[in-house]
Design an enzyme around this catalytic site. Structure first.
Site, PDB file in Angstrom:
ATOM      1  N   GLY A  72       0.816  -1.222   0.000  1.00 63.04           N
ATOM      2  CA  GLY A  72       0.000   0.000   0.000  1.00 63.04           C
ATOM      3  C   GLY A  72       0.844   1.264   0.000  1.00 63.04           C
ATOM      4  O   GLY A  72       0.508   2.251   0.645  1.00 63.04           O
ATOM      5  N   VAL A 127       9.323   8.612   0.453  1.00 68.20           N
ATOM      6  CA  VAL A 127       9.904   9.713  -0.323  1.00 68.20           C
ATOM      7  C   VAL A 127       9.267   9.613  -1.714  1.00 68.20           C
ATOM      8  O   VAL A 127       8.398   8.791  -1.931  1.00 68.20           O
ATOM      9  CB  VAL A 127      11.444   9.634  -0.414  1.00 68.20           C
ATOM     10  CG1 VAL A 127      12.102  10.187   0.812  1.00 68.20           C
ATOM     11  CG2 VAL A 127      11.901   8.220  -0.702  1.00 68.20           C
ATOM     12  N   LYS A 178       4.910  22.013 -10.752  1.00 71.18           N
ATOM     13  CA  LYS A 178       6.324  21.857 -11.137  1.00 71.18           C
ATOM     14  C   LYS A 178       6.475  22.151 -12.630  1.00 71.18           C
ATOM     15  O   LYS A 178       5.868  21.476 -13.460  1.00 71.18           O
ATOM     16  CB  LYS A 178       6.746  20.420 -10.808  1.00 71.18           C
ATOM     17  CG  LYS A 178       8.109  20.012 -11.320  1.00 71.18           C
ATOM     18  CD  LYS A 178       8.445  18.583 -10.900  1.00 71.18           C
ATOM     19  CE  LYS A 178       9.693  18.070 -11.574  1.00 71.18           C
ATOM     20  NZ  LYS A 178       9.951  16.656 -11.267  1.00 71.18           N
ATOM     21  N   VAL A 204       1.765 -10.186   4.718  1.00 72.33           N
ATOM     22  CA  VAL A 204       1.825 -11.489   4.043  1.00 72.33           C
ATOM     23  C   VAL A 204       3.024 -12.264   4.593  1.00 72.33           C
ATOM     24  O   VAL A 204       4.162 -11.783   4.566  1.00 72.33           O
ATOM     25  CB  VAL A 204       1.939 -11.306   2.512  1.00 72.33           C
ATOM     26  CG1 VAL A 204       2.222 -12.641   1.833  1.00 72.33           C
ATOM     27  CG2 VAL A 204       0.669 -10.680   1.965  1.00 72.33           C
TER      28      VAL A 204
HETATM   29  C1  LIG Z   1      15.550   8.670  -2.299  1.00 71.02           C
HETATM   30  C2  LIG Z   1      14.366   8.449  -3.177  1.00 71.02           C
HETATM   31  C3  LIG Z   1      13.778   9.538  -3.826  1.00 71.02           C
HETATM   32  C4  LIG Z   1      12.695   9.324  -4.688  1.00 71.02           C
HETATM   33  N1  LIG Z   1      12.163  10.392  -5.366  1.00 71.02           N
HETATM   34  C5  LIG Z   1      11.174  10.166  -6.266  1.00 71.02           C
HETATM   35  C6  LIG Z   1      10.585  11.227  -6.996  1.00 71.02           C
HETATM   36  O1  LIG Z   1      10.936  12.401  -6.837  1.00 71.02           O
HETATM   37  N2  LIG Z   1       9.605  10.926  -7.870  1.00 71.02           N
HETATM   38  C7  LIG Z   1       9.153   9.670  -8.070  1.00 71.02           C
HETATM   39  O2  LIG Z   1       8.280   9.446  -8.914  1.00 71.02           O
HETATM   40  N3  LIG Z   1       9.646   8.659  -7.345  1.00 71.02           N
HETATM   41  C8  LIG Z   1      10.638   8.868  -6.464  1.00 71.02           C
HETATM   42  N4  LIG Z   1      11.125   7.837  -5.737  1.00 71.02           N
HETATM   43  C9  LIG Z   1      10.514   6.525  -5.882  1.00 71.02           C
HETATM   44  C10 LIG Z   1       9.206   6.487  -5.104  1.00 71.02           C
HETATM   45  O3  LIG Z   1       9.445   6.772  -3.743  1.00 71.02           O
HETATM   46  C11 LIG Z   1       8.553   5.120  -5.224  1.00 71.02           C
HETATM   47  O4  LIG Z   1       8.533   4.729  -6.567  1.00 71.02           O
HETATM   48  C12 LIG Z   1       7.132   5.195  -4.749  1.00 71.02           C
HETATM   49  O5  LIG Z   1       7.065   5.708  -3.451  1.00 71.02           O
HETATM   50  C13 LIG Z   1       6.471   3.829  -4.787  1.00 71.02           C
HETATM   51  O6  LIG Z   1       7.011   2.999  -3.816  1.00 71.02           O
HETATM   52  P1  LIG Z   1       6.358   1.566  -3.649  1.00 71.02           P
HETATM   53  O7  LIG Z   1       4.910   1.738  -3.456  1.00 71.02           O
HETATM   54  O8  LIG Z   1       6.820   0.731  -4.775  1.00 71.02           O
HETATM   55  O9  LIG Z   1       7.053   0.984  -2.345  1.00 71.02           O
HETATM   56  P2  LIG Z   1       6.849   1.351  -0.789  1.00 71.02           P
HETATM   57  O10 LIG Z   1       6.498   2.776  -0.583  1.00 71.02           O
HETATM   58  O11 LIG Z   1       8.087   0.854  -0.118  1.00 71.02           O
HETATM   59  O12 LIG Z   1       5.613   0.482  -0.332  1.00 71.02           O
HETATM   60  C14 LIG Z   1       5.718  -0.887  -0.073  1.00 71.02           C
HETATM   61  C15 LIG Z   1       4.420  -1.368   0.520  1.00 71.02           C
HETATM   62  O13 LIG Z   1       4.478  -2.792   0.599  1.00 71.02           O
HETATM   63  C16 LIG Z   1       3.989  -3.202   1.864  1.00 71.02           C
HETATM   64  N5  LIG Z   1       4.573  -4.494   2.177  1.00 71.02           N
HETATM   65  C17 LIG Z   1       5.874  -4.866   2.147  1.00 71.02           C
HETATM   66  N6  LIG Z   1       5.994  -6.150   2.526  1.00 71.02           N
HETATM   67  C18 LIG Z   1       4.734  -6.598   2.795  1.00 71.02           C
HETATM   68  C19 LIG Z   1       4.196  -7.828   3.237  1.00 71.02           C
HETATM   69  N7  LIG Z   1       4.980  -8.878   3.530  1.00 71.02           N
HETATM   70  N8  LIG Z   1       2.872  -7.917   3.418  1.00 71.02           N
HETATM   71  C20 LIG Z   1       2.038  -6.870   3.166  1.00 71.02           C
HETATM   72  N9  LIG Z   1       2.495  -5.690   2.724  1.00 71.02           N
HETATM   73  C21 LIG Z   1       3.832  -5.558   2.559  1.00 71.02           C
HETATM   74  C22 LIG Z   1       4.397  -2.096   2.809  1.00 71.02           C
HETATM   75  O14 LIG Z   1       3.598  -2.092   3.978  1.00 71.02           O
HETATM   76  C23 LIG Z   1       4.119  -0.867   1.932  1.00 71.02           C
HETATM   77  O15 LIG Z   1       2.758  -0.530   2.032  1.00 71.02           O
HETATM   78  C24 LIG Z   1      12.185   8.024  -4.863  1.00 71.02           C
HETATM   79  C25 LIG Z   1      12.746   6.953  -4.174  1.00 71.02           C
HETATM   80  C26 LIG Z   1      13.840   7.152  -3.355  1.00 71.02           C
HETATM   81  C27 LIG Z   1      14.464   5.965  -2.653  1.00 71.02           C
END
Ligand SMILES: Cc1cc2nc3c(=O)[nH]c(=O)nc-3n(C[C@H](O)[C@H](O)[C@H](O)COP(=O)(O)OP(=O)(O)OC[C@H]3O[C@@H](n4cnc5c(N)ncnc54)[C@H](O)[C@@H]3O)c2cc1C
Length: 505
Positions: A15, A50, A81, A188
């Site tokens: 999420g 982030v 932006k 999970v």
């Molecule tokens: C330093 C940095 C700067 C960034 N800047 C930008 C930017 O300016 N613009 C941009 O577009 N993107 C940027 N990004 C990328 C952006 O942050 C991510 O692409 C975006 O937040 C999506 O993350 P995510 O949802 O894939 O992962 P996450 O935010 O890590 O979410 C993972 C989810 O999985 C769940 N989860 C994990 N394991 C389990 C499990 N076993 N069971 C149930 N749930 C689980 C967690 O609870 C969480 O809800 C940046 C990333 C970094 C590291």
């Protein structure tokens, strides 16, 4: 896989922003088919928290969902932006900063002058070749204007957003629930497979078994389903993109709100500055092979004037690269679980959106089967490689000499054949648009973006060697272009004023 007419059950694990974007896009696209979409989110594993900058693609996402700016921007402390300003990436005199603009229709008038001049100047003729003189978005950012014109201004301007990623996730969660997505809190703990290797179900720590036809892995860098369970290999981009860590610190917002991201090169990486309505987001993206987390934090604090301030920094690790297949068996990875190209051009959410949209299109085109899986994977991989090359370009052409990090980046010889051909084309003085066209890659980053990058670093013969131009070289009148852009600029309001009007309707 099941037949076309059976309603499908889609299980999204994770999420973060990726999970909620996927949930909304799928729920909206398939609402007429009665698909059952469920998102499972761990209450114990946090989101990365982030990711505060977008490309113009995010506007398309909101428009598709029917979400107005007045609905979401205020709730997410969001700002407009115009593009990204790059500071101190080049040491060439006159090129210590340049702006990478988002496109506007008015570029049709001003960009030909830039293409012409940057071509002529590579031939050693003295004409204005700095990109900042040619684009409306650069002007709007410089004057802290919002990219929304008065209603009578007939030209479209593209723009992205800055936002608080945690608040955006919360907002999107609410929207997804309105679209009928079921939200389950649980971690999970186990994944069960069918004999053919497809995922059958996931089982939470509380013992609930959740079965599905398609599983979307949005578990962040953990990539619980695709990489850990289905063992899809990860291809690191580490030989090309050295940064693997970041340190993050907020600062206070000033009254005059900026409308651009600022990306400043530091000793072992670069720092972003992202204006939100209530604070500035700041972070230093660096390579842990060249500096420690403590040193990076001190360098960022010094830049922000926070050396003695009692503000806590967050340290993050980044895994840079991509999986070999984003869709494998009945599982699709979306977001950090599928890969990450460091955030220099803020492309991650753009890739999330493209991946989900591409999956929806391919799955539907194949009558809800895996018929177009190979095509889909090839297309997502091509996009990842193209974005990587554009980002690598920023490092490869740097002229800094203040650390081994920058010297090693300038000497990086691990470049793709595509990037080598682009750089050679520019250095030879050939037509770069033709080269991008030949490679069929200008739909990833358009010719203007590549020109801004290469011209913005001042990759031209040294000024002392430039010869005066003739009538052909001076075909475009720079004063006229400046006048045109500043007159266009009269149709845009100060950023904060425009945001205030948005919230009052
Ligand atoms: C330093 C940095 C700067 C960034 N800047 C930008 C930017 O300016 N613009 C941009 O577009 N993107 C940027 N990004 C990328 C952006 O942050 C991510 O692409 C975006 O937040 C999506 O993350 P995510 O949802 O894939 O992962 P996450 O935010 O890590 O979410 C993972 C989810 O999985 C769940 N989860 C994990 N394991 C389990 C499990 N076993 N069971 C149930 N749930 C689980 C967690 O609870 C969480 O809800 C940046 C990333 C970094 C590291």
């Amino acid at each position: 896989m099941m037949s076309e007419h059976q309603a499908k059950s889609i299980v999204i694990v994770g999420g973060g922003t990726a999970g909620w974007m996927a949930a909304n896009l799928m729920a909206k696209s398939w609402q007429h088919l009665g698909f059952n979409i469920r998102l499972i989110e761990s209450p114990d594993i946090g989101i990365i928290g982030v990711g505060e900058g977008s490309t113009p693609q995010l506007k398309g996402f909101m428009d598709f969902l029917g979400i107005k700016e007045s609905d979401w921007m205020g709730q997410c402390n969001a700002t407009y932006k115009n593009g990204i300003e790059f500071v101190n990436w080049s040491t060439k005199p006159g090129f210590s900063r340049y702006f990478h603009p988002f496109p506007a229709q008015t570029d049709d008038y001003s960009a030909p002058g830039f293409f012409h001049n940057s071509y002529i100047r590579r031939k050693g003729i003295s004409v204005e070749g700095h990109p900042d003189h040619f684009f409306l978005a650069s002007y709007l950012a410089k004057h802290k204007l919002a990219p929304i014109p008065e209603f009578h201004f007939p030209f479209e301007t593209n723009y992205g957003y800055h936002f608080d990623s945690a608040l955006l996730g919360k907002f999107l969660a609410g929207k997804a629930e309105e679209f009928g997505v079921t939200h389950t809190r649980g971690t999970v703990a186990e994944v069960k497979l069918h004999v053919n290797g497809d995922i059958q179900s996931v089982i939470t720590q509380a013992g609930e078994t959740i079965a599905g036809d398609i599983f979307i892995d949005c578990t962040g860098f953990a990539s619980l389903l695709l990489q850990q369970q289905l063992k899809v290999p990860f291809k690191s981009f580490g030989n090309n993109l050295f940064n693997d860590a970041a340190v993050v610190l907020p600062t206070e917002q000033t009254q005059q709100l900026g409308s651009q991201t600022i990306s400043t090169a530091l000793k072992h990486g670069w720092a972003w500055e992202i204006p939100l309505t209530n604070r500035n987001g700041n972070g230093y993206v660096y390579s842990s092979a060249y500096t420690s987390g403590d040193s990076a934090e001190t360098e960022l604090r010094a830049k922000l004037g926070l050396l003695d301030a009692d503000v806590e920094a967050r340290h993050l690790k980044m895994k840079v690269g991509r999986v070999e297949q984003h869709w494998h068996k009945n599982c699709v990875a979306v977001g950090l679980s599928q890969g990450f190209i460091e955030p220099l051009e803020a492309t991650a959410l753009h890739l999330v959106q493209e991946t989900v949209q591409g999956f929806i299109d391919s799955y539907q085109k194949g009558n809800f089967s895996g018929q177009y899986q190979g095509e889909f994977n090839a297309s997502v991989n091509a996009r990842f490689e193209a974005v990587r090359d554009y980002i690598v370009g920023h490092y490869r052409i740097n002229s800094r000499t203040d650390s081994q990090y920058w010297l090693d980046n300038a000497n990086n010889n691990q470049l793709s054949a595509s990037l080598v051909a682009i750089l050679q084309c520019w250095m030879r003085g050939d037509n770069l648009s033709d080269e991008l066209d030949r490679q069929k890659i200008d739909h990833y980053y358009p010719s203007i973006s590549w020109h801004c990058l290469l011209a913005g670093y001042g990759l031209y013969p040294d000024s002392a060697q430039l010869k005066p131009g003739n009538e052909y070289a001076n075909k475009y009148n720079i004063e006229q272009i400046a006048d045109f852009i500043s007159r266009c600029g009269l149709n845009f309001k100060p950023h904060r004023q425009r945001l205030a009007e948005l919230s009052t309707g």
